[in-house]
Enzyme design. Structure first.
Site, PDB file in Angstrom:
ATOM      1  N   SER A   1     -22.297   4.140 -11.376  1.00  0.00           N
ATOM      2  CA  SER A   1     -21.452   4.056 -10.194  1.00  0.00           C
ATOM      3  C   SER A   1     -21.450   5.374  -9.438  1.00  0.00           C
ATOM      4  O   SER A   1     -21.550   6.446 -10.033  1.00  0.00           O
ATOM      5  CB  SER A   1     -20.020   3.720 -10.611  1.00  0.00           C
TER       6      SER A   1
ATOM      7  N   TYR B   1     -13.533   6.252 -15.919  1.00  0.00           N
ATOM      8  CA  TYR B   1     -14.628   5.617 -15.174  1.00  0.00           C
ATOM      9  C   TYR B   1     -15.435   6.664 -14.412  1.00  0.00           C
ATOM     10  O   TYR B   1     -16.654   6.596 -14.374  1.00  0.00           O
ATOM     11  CB  TYR B   1     -14.061   4.563 -14.216  1.00  0.00           C
TER      12      TYR B   1
END
Length: 168
Positions: A152, A166
């Protein structure tokens, strides 16, 4: 002249997190380019099997569901064992499965941190390691096997959401 430039004719691939989103699009793209078999894995069996059925009906290649939770070493070993049992080689591994967890800084739990780190960081390494023999069996100088890691962009800037693990 460029007709076969992106051909995957006859190749075998595994896409983790393949039941929806980016993983489903990758699996469809591989089948569209002639892959013989694309295995997809996801935690939710019904979604995994429905996607495999949908993609198999839409393309010439076969999409095969292997619904396994790969967030643990046991799950990783189970998936690698299934691939080895079914195939003598693996041309492409796409490490796409991922998780996110959001919580206020003061409330962020260790279990949320561990879930994200295990699936997003630990699983790609150990799954690649577990399938290295199958990837090597498929590889040649002219046509090397591939490992594709999906990540990501959230790790390159400060996310306004409280998704600390994350971003790592």
């Amino acid at each position: 002249m460029f007709k076969d430039l992106f051909s995957l004719r006859g190749r075998v691939a595994l896409v983790t997190g393949g039941s929806r989103g980016i993983g489903k699009m990758i699996a469809a793209g591989f089948l569209n380019q002639g892959a013989a078999k694309v295995y997809i894995t996801a935690r939710k069996a019904a979604a995994c099997e429905a996607t495999a059925k949908e993609l198999s009906a839409a393309y010439d290649g076969e999409c095969i569901a292997l619904p396994i939770d790969i967030s643990t070493m046991a799950g990783i070993e189970m998936l690698a064992g299934e691939i080895k049992k079914r195939e003598g080689k693996l041309d492409i591994l796409v490490n796409n499965a991922g998780a996110a967890w959001g919580a206020d800084f003061d409330e962020f739990p260790e279990s949320g941190w561990d879930k994200v780190i295990n699936l997003n960081l630990k699983t790609p390494f150990f799954l690649t390691k577990a399938l290295a023999g199958s990837l090597r069996a498929a590889a040649s100088r002219e046509r090397p096997a591939k490992v594709i890691n999906i990540a990501s962009i959230d790790g390159i800037f400060v996310n306004p959401l409280e998704t600390y693990s994350y971003a790592a």
